[in-house]
Design a protein around this motif. Structure first.
Motif, PDB file in Angstrom:
ATOM      1  N   THR A   1      18.184  13.455  23.039  1.00 30.83           N
ATOM      2  CA  THR A   1      18.205  14.804  23.594  1.00 30.83           C
ATOM      3  C   THR A   1      18.421  15.807  22.471  1.00 30.83           C
ATOM      4  OG1 THR A   1      20.565  14.564  24.018  1.00 30.83           O
ATOM      5  CG2 THR A   1      19.088  14.068  25.822  1.00 30.83           C
ATOM      6  N   TRP A   2      17.541  16.808  22.412  1.00 32.04           N
ATOM      7  CA  TRP A   2      17.698  17.868  21.423  1.00 32.04           C
ATOM      8  C   TRP A   2      18.130  19.151  22.128  1.00 32.04           C
ATOM      9  CZ3 TRP A   2      12.938  16.895  17.686  1.00 32.04           C
ATOM     10  CH2 TRP A   2      13.242  15.777  16.874  1.00 32.04           C
ATOM     11  N   ALA A   3      18.165  20.228  21.327  1.00 35.81           N
ATOM     12  CA  ALA A   3      18.908  21.421  21.764  1.00 35.81           C
ATOM     13  C   ALA A   3      18.408  22.063  23.055  1.00 35.81           C
ATOM     14  CB  ALA A   3      18.911  22.451  20.652  1.00 35.81           C
ATOM     15  N   GLY A   4      19.278  22.873  23.614  1.00 40.30           N
ATOM     16  CA  GLY A   4      18.992  23.529  24.872  1.00 40.30           C
ATOM     17  C   GLY A   4      19.971  24.650  25.149  1.00 40.30           C
TER      18      GLY A   4
ATOM     19  N   PHE B   1       8.038  21.532  20.755  1.00 38.06           N
ATOM     20  CA  PHE B   1       8.023  22.017  22.142  1.00 38.06           C
ATOM     21  C   PHE B   1       9.438  21.760  22.614  1.00 38.06           C
ATOM     22  CE2 PHE B   1       6.799  22.281  26.637  1.00 38.06           C
ATOM     23  CZ  PHE B   1       5.982  23.388  26.580  1.00 38.06           C
ATOM     24  N   ARG B   2      10.368  22.605  22.145  1.00 34.92           N
ATOM     25  CA  ARG B   2      11.764  22.268  22.308  1.00 34.92           C
ATOM     26  C   ARG B   2      12.674  23.491  22.408  1.00 34.92           C
ATOM     27  NH1 ARG B   2      10.791  20.602  16.760  1.00 34.92           N
ATOM     28  NH2 ARG B   2      11.958  21.812  15.227  1.00 34.92           N
ATOM     29  N   ASP B   3      13.948  23.216  22.587  1.00 27.79           N
ATOM     30  CA  ASP B   3      15.026  24.212  22.552  1.00 27.79           C
ATOM     31  C   ASP B   3      14.923  25.252  23.677  1.00 27.79           C
ATOM     32  OD1 ASP B   3      15.525  22.760  20.266  1.00 27.79           O
ATOM     33  OD2 ASP B   3      15.070  24.370  18.855  1.00 27.79           O
ATOM     34  N   PRO B   4      14.832  24.810  24.954  1.00 27.70           N
ATOM     35  CA  PRO B   4      14.742  25.769  26.066  1.00 27.70           C
ATOM     36  C   PRO B   4      15.999  26.632  26.182  1.00 27.70           C
ATOM     37  CG  PRO B   4      15.168  23.551  26.910  1.00 27.70           C
ATOM     38  CD  PRO B   4      14.899  23.415  25.435  1.00 27.70           C
TER      39      PRO B   4
ATOM     40  N   THR C   1      25.205  25.978   5.785  1.00 28.34           N
ATOM     41  CA  THR C   1      25.265  25.951   7.259  1.00 28.34           C
ATOM     42  C   THR C   1      23.854  26.095   7.808  1.00 28.34           C
ATOM     43  OG1 THR C   1      25.581  28.338   7.449  1.00 28.34           O
ATOM     44  CG2 THR C   1      27.572  27.008   7.363  1.00 28.34           C
ATOM     45  N   TYR C   2      23.719  25.805   9.106  1.00 26.21           N
ATOM     46  CA  TYR C   2      22.412  25.972   9.755  1.00 26.21           C
ATOM     47  C   TYR C   2      22.610  26.098  11.258  1.00 26.21           C
ATOM     48  CZ  TYR C   2      17.462  25.718  10.709  1.00 26.21           C
ATOM     49  OH  TYR C   2      16.199  26.041  11.136  1.00 26.21           O
ATOM     50  N   SER C   3      21.500  26.423  11.909  1.00 28.29           N
ATOM     51  CA  SER C   3      21.433  26.496  13.367  1.00 28.29           C
ATOM     52  C   SER C   3      22.328  27.581  13.951  1.00 28.29           C
ATOM     53  CB  SER C   3      21.745  25.126  13.999  1.00 28.29           C
ATOM     54  OG  SER C   3      20.959  24.989  15.160  1.00 28.29           O
ATOM     55  N   TRP C   4      22.152  28.776  13.411  1.00 29.52           N
ATOM     56  CA  TRP C   4      22.922  29.940  13.877  1.00 29.52           C
ATOM     57  C   TRP C   4      22.500  30.319  15.289  1.00 29.52           C
ATOM     58  CZ3 TRP C   4      20.669  29.382   9.102  1.00 29.52           C
ATOM     59  CH2 TRP C   4      21.502  29.405   7.985  1.00 29.52           C
TER      60      TRP C   4
ATOM     61  N   VAL D   1      28.597  16.780  14.626  1.00 23.56           N
ATOM     62  CA  VAL D   1      28.282  17.879  15.547  1.00 23.56           C
ATOM     63  C   VAL D   1      27.307  18.822  14.854  1.00 23.56           C
ATOM     64  CG1 VAL D   1      29.314  19.891  16.689  1.00 23.56           C
ATOM     65  CG2 VAL D   1      30.575  17.718  16.595  1.00 23.56           C
ATOM     66  N   TRP D   2      26.242  19.218  15.549  1.00 19.97           N
ATOM     67  CA  TRP D   2      25.383  20.265  14.958  1.00 19.97           C
ATOM     68  C   TRP D   2      25.019  21.300  16.011  1.00 19.97           C
ATOM     69  CZ3 TRP D   2      24.036  15.242  15.712  1.00 19.97           C
ATOM     70  CH2 TRP D   2      22.768  14.898  16.140  1.00 19.97           C
ATOM     71  N   ASP D   3      23.776  21.473  16.405  1.00 23.35           N
ATOM     72  CA  ASP D   3      23.398  22.607  17.274  1.00 23.35           C
ATOM     73  C   ASP D   3      24.349  22.753  18.467  1.00 23.35           C
ATOM     74  OD1 ASP D   3      21.243  22.333  15.575  1.00 23.35           O
ATOM     75  OD2 ASP D   3      19.727  22.413  17.143  1.00 23.35           O
ATOM     76  N   THR D   4      24.811  23.970  18.694  1.00 20.44           N
ATOM     77  CA  THR D   4      25.853  24.208  19.708  1.00 20.44           C
ATOM     78  C   THR D   4      25.519  25.433  20.555  1.00 20.44           C
ATOM     79  OG1 THR D   4      27.494  23.186  18.279  1.00 20.44           O
ATOM     80  CG2 THR D   4      28.347  24.704  19.933  1.00 20.44           C
TER      81      THR D   4
ATOM     82  N   ARG E   1      20.405  11.130  12.144  1.00 15.32           N
ATOM     83  CA  ARG E   1      21.121  11.451  13.390  1.00 15.32           C
ATOM     84  C   ARG E   1      20.206  12.011  14.473  1.00 15.32           C
ATOM     85  NH1 ARG E   1      21.333  16.024  10.372  1.00 15.32           N
ATOM     86  NH2 ARG E   1      21.423  18.025  11.451  1.00 15.32           N
ATOM     87  N   HIS E   2      19.080  12.649  14.047  1.00 16.48           N
ATOM     88  CA  HIS E   2      18.201  13.292  15.041  1.00 16.48           C
ATOM     89  C   HIS E   2      17.667  12.298  16.071  1.00 16.48           C
ATOM     90  CE1 HIS E   2      18.336  17.058  12.907  1.00 16.48           C
ATOM     91  NE2 HIS E   2      18.016  16.436  11.786  1.00 16.48           N
ATOM     92  N   ASN E   3      17.511  11.047  15.662  1.00 19.07           N
ATOM     93  CA  ASN E   3      16.997  10.023  16.581  1.00 19.07           C
ATOM     94  C   ASN E   3      18.059   9.542  17.566  1.00 19.07           C
ATOM     95  OD1 ASN E   3      14.430   9.124  16.895  1.00 19.07           O
ATOM     96  ND2 ASN E   3      14.495   7.646  15.206  1.00 19.07           N
TER      97      ASN E   3
ATOM     98  N   THR F   1      10.058  28.025  14.360  1.00 23.37           N
ATOM     99  CA  THR F   1      10.841  29.180  14.822  1.00 23.37           C
ATOM    100  C   THR F   1      11.817  28.590  15.840  1.00 23.37           C
ATOM    101  OG1 THR F   1       9.021  29.551  16.346  1.00 23.37           O
ATOM    102  CG2 THR F   1       9.091  30.949  14.399  1.00 23.37           C
ATOM    103  N   GLU F   2      12.888  27.978  15.330  1.00 23.79           N
ATOM    104  CA  GLU F   2      13.740  27.122  16.147  1.00 23.79           C
ATOM    105  C   GLU F   2      14.773  27.907  16.961  1.00 23.79           C
ATOM    106  OE1 GLU F   2      14.176  23.039  14.055  1.00 23.79           O
ATOM    107  OE2 GLU F   2      15.038  24.487  12.677  1.00 23.79           O
ATOM    108  N   ARG F   3      15.204  27.285  18.047  1.00 23.35           N
ATOM    109  CA  ARG F   3      16.283  27.779  18.901  1.00 23.35           C
ATOM    110  C   ARG F   3      16.192  29.279  19.218  1.00 23.35           C
ATOM    111  NH1 ARG F   3      22.139  25.987  17.877  1.00 23.35           N
ATOM    112  NH2 ARG F   3      22.140  26.313  20.112  1.00 23.35           N
TER     113      ARG F   3
HETATM  114  C1  FRU Z   1      17.718  22.838  14.816  1.00 24.05           C
HETATM  115  C2  FRU Z   1      16.963  21.681  15.438  1.00 24.05           C
HETATM  116  C3  FRU Z   1      16.490  22.029  16.827  1.00 24.05           C
HETATM  117  C4  FRU Z   1      16.384  20.690  17.475  1.00 24.05           C
HETATM  118  C5  FRU Z   1      17.526  19.913  16.852  1.00 24.05           C
HETATM  119  C6  FRU Z   1      17.233  18.463  16.628  1.00 24.05           C
HETATM  120  O1  FRU Z   1      18.750  22.445  13.979  1.00 24.05           O
HETATM  121  O2  FRU Z   1      15.878  21.285  14.627  1.00 24.05           O
HETATM  122  O3  FRU Z   1      15.285  22.755  16.841  1.00 24.05           O
HETATM  123  O4  FRU Z   1      16.493  20.790  18.863  1.00 24.05           O
HETATM  124  O5  FRU Z   1      17.798  20.536  15.614  1.00 24.05           O
HETATM  125  O6  FRU Z   1      18.342  17.801  16.098  1.00 24.05           O
END
Ligand code: FRU
Length: 446
Positions: free
Chosen positions: A141-144, A219-222, A366-369, A62-65, A102-104, A287-289
């Motif tokens: 599918t990536w974050a949203g 071009f992500r993370d709407p 940790t990451y993806s706060w 589990v990662w981005d939430t 895992r990203h793929n 500049t993610e999420r």
């Molecule tokens: C952040 C991130 C997001 C992306 C996802 C891909 O951790 O890089 O920007 O949507 O992870 O796994």
């Protein structure tokens, strides 16, 4: 039905008096980065306990939430249940050799809990993946973000339709029509009825893959939100600003931005790209999420960035390619205070914009706060990455063992004007509704 509305309509909002005024994007500057420093207020406690594995039985990382939210941005409570969505990957897939693979294979999964609980029998239970394998757009599918319309009783899943790595072209997508069924013991999120591409990088305001020599063009993370003043439907997302360059180590390749788009159809399947609200050209490639908290007339803009995505000239020695010297900043959550969606003069929180950093002895813990509104401050959730920096050199299976892949302890962060301070470490995976916040605009919430 694909609603592709990617036009360069600079300033072309509706003619109404309440129209949003477009300003030049705010800039993340080298001067702000020079102010970055770990302090007691911004450094997360060291994780000295093994985190609870939230999807252990199912065998998922589990990662981005993100939480299911009402249209007004408050956390949704449905018949006493709360729901969160996470990027998840089935760790038994043979294609996944190391955690980075895992990203793929990222999918959106969901968890539900009795509102007020994050652990124990009423805490987070894994519900499964939300999209049918043949239905979602892209290779993974990536974050949203996820919005629940109380009247229509349906979920709007905003997500990133990403093509396969290494290039991973990304588009902003929406899945509509999922419903939530609640029972005495569990919650079922149904499969969505339709998937739509909402926007693609236009090459003028948002760099296209073909023109980039950067890391992974974004071009992500709407992140959906209802504009608090105009009531319009908007989203912000992570993009890159087109820059002239050929040399892969040029600072101009480090060109992260935060983009914006406005819905042009009631059903939210058609959107118009607007100019970016924020740029990090010459500072950071990512500049993610990006997301907002609205509080006391201020728009607090948050985003996350890795240390390896800072521009090379900002490193004390070498850059990310050399992996030498001191990084300009840690893996972190950053924030700015603005007077509206567009505010060229938005102010970096704490002078440097640093809001949450990992501790020095565990810089990748940790990451993806994600900062969510809570009282006069915020609850910030994240996922456990690597607790121990020495594990990074481990081979495949050992590295897989060392990857956390679960929700980290949330943090309570006070916000006072442009100053923030981490005040409390909460339990693993606590969300605002589980620390006593009420969801507004929800008739069924007792
Ligand atoms: C952040 C991130 C997001 C992306 C996802 C891909 O951790 O890089 O920007 O949507 O992870 O796994």
């Amino acid at each position: 039905a694909v609603g592709l509305a990617a036009t360069a309509g600079v300033g072309a909002t509706s003619g109404s008096a309440a129209a949003v005024e477009v300003e030049e994007p705010a800039q993340w500057t080298e001067e702000m980065v020079a102010e970055i420093e770990r302090t007691e207020e911004n450094t997360a406690p060291y994780l000295d306990e093994e985190p609870t594995q939230i999807a252990e039985e199912a065998g998922y990382w589990v990662w981005d939430t993100w939480p299911l939210r009402n249209r007004d941005g408050s956390v949704a409570i449905i018949d006493g249940w709360q729901i969160i969505f996470s990027l998840v990957a089935d760790k038994s897939r043979p294609e996944i050799d190391v955690p980075g693979d895992r990203h793929n294979y990222a999918r959106v999964g969901y968890f539900y809990s009795r509102a007020g609980k994050s652990e124990g029998p009423n805490g987070w239970q894994f519900g499964g993946e939300v999209f049918d394998e043949d239905a979602f757009l892209g290779n993974q599918t990536w974050a949203g973000s996820a919005m629940y319309d109380q009247d229509e009783e349906q979920i709007y899943h905003f997500y990133t339709a990403a093509d396969a790595l290494p290039e991973a072209r990304q588009r902003l997508a929406l899945a509509k029509g999922a419903t939530v069924e609640t029972g005495p013991q569990d919650v079922t999120v149904s499969e969505s009825e339709s998937h739509h591409i909402l926007a693609e990088a236009d090459g003028e305001m948002y760099e296209q893959l073909e023109d980039s020599s950067g890391i992974i063009t974004a071009f992500r993370d709407p992140w959906y939100f209802k504009h608090p003043e105009t009531g319009e439907d908007w989203m912000i997302f992570e993009g890159n600003t087109p820059t002239e360059n050929n040399n892969s180590d040029s600072p101009l390749n480090y060109n992260g931005n935060i983009g914006a788009a406005k819905a042009t159809s009631e059903d939210l399947t058609e959107w118009e790209l607007k100019p970016p609200i924020f740029e990090a050209v010459g500072v950071s490639q990512q500049t993610e999420r990006p997301h907002f908290i609205f509080q006391e007339d201020k728009w607090y803009l948050f985003f996350i960035t890795h240390e390896f995505t800072y521009a090379p000239q900002l490193w004390s020695e070498g850059g990310r390619f050399e992996k030498k010297g001191k990084p300009p900043g840690p893996e972190a959550l950053h924030g700015f205070a603005a007077d509206g969606l567009y505010d060229s003069d938005m102010e970096p929180l704490n002078g440097s914009s640093l809001v949450v950093a990992n501790p020095e002895k565990a810089p990748f813990q940790t990451y993806s706060w994600l900062a969510m509104p809570h009282g006069s401050g915020s609850i910030v959730e994240s996922f456990v990455n690597f607790q121990d920096v020495d594990t990074l050199g481990l081979p495949g299976d050992e590295l897989k063992e060392a990857f956390g892949g679960t929700l980290a302890p949330s943090l309570k962060v006070d916000i006072d004007g442009t100053d923030t301070s981490i005040t409390t470490e909460l339990k693993d995976g606590q969300f605002p509704a589980s620390v006593g916040a009420r969801s507004r605009g929800n008739g069924r919430n007792s």
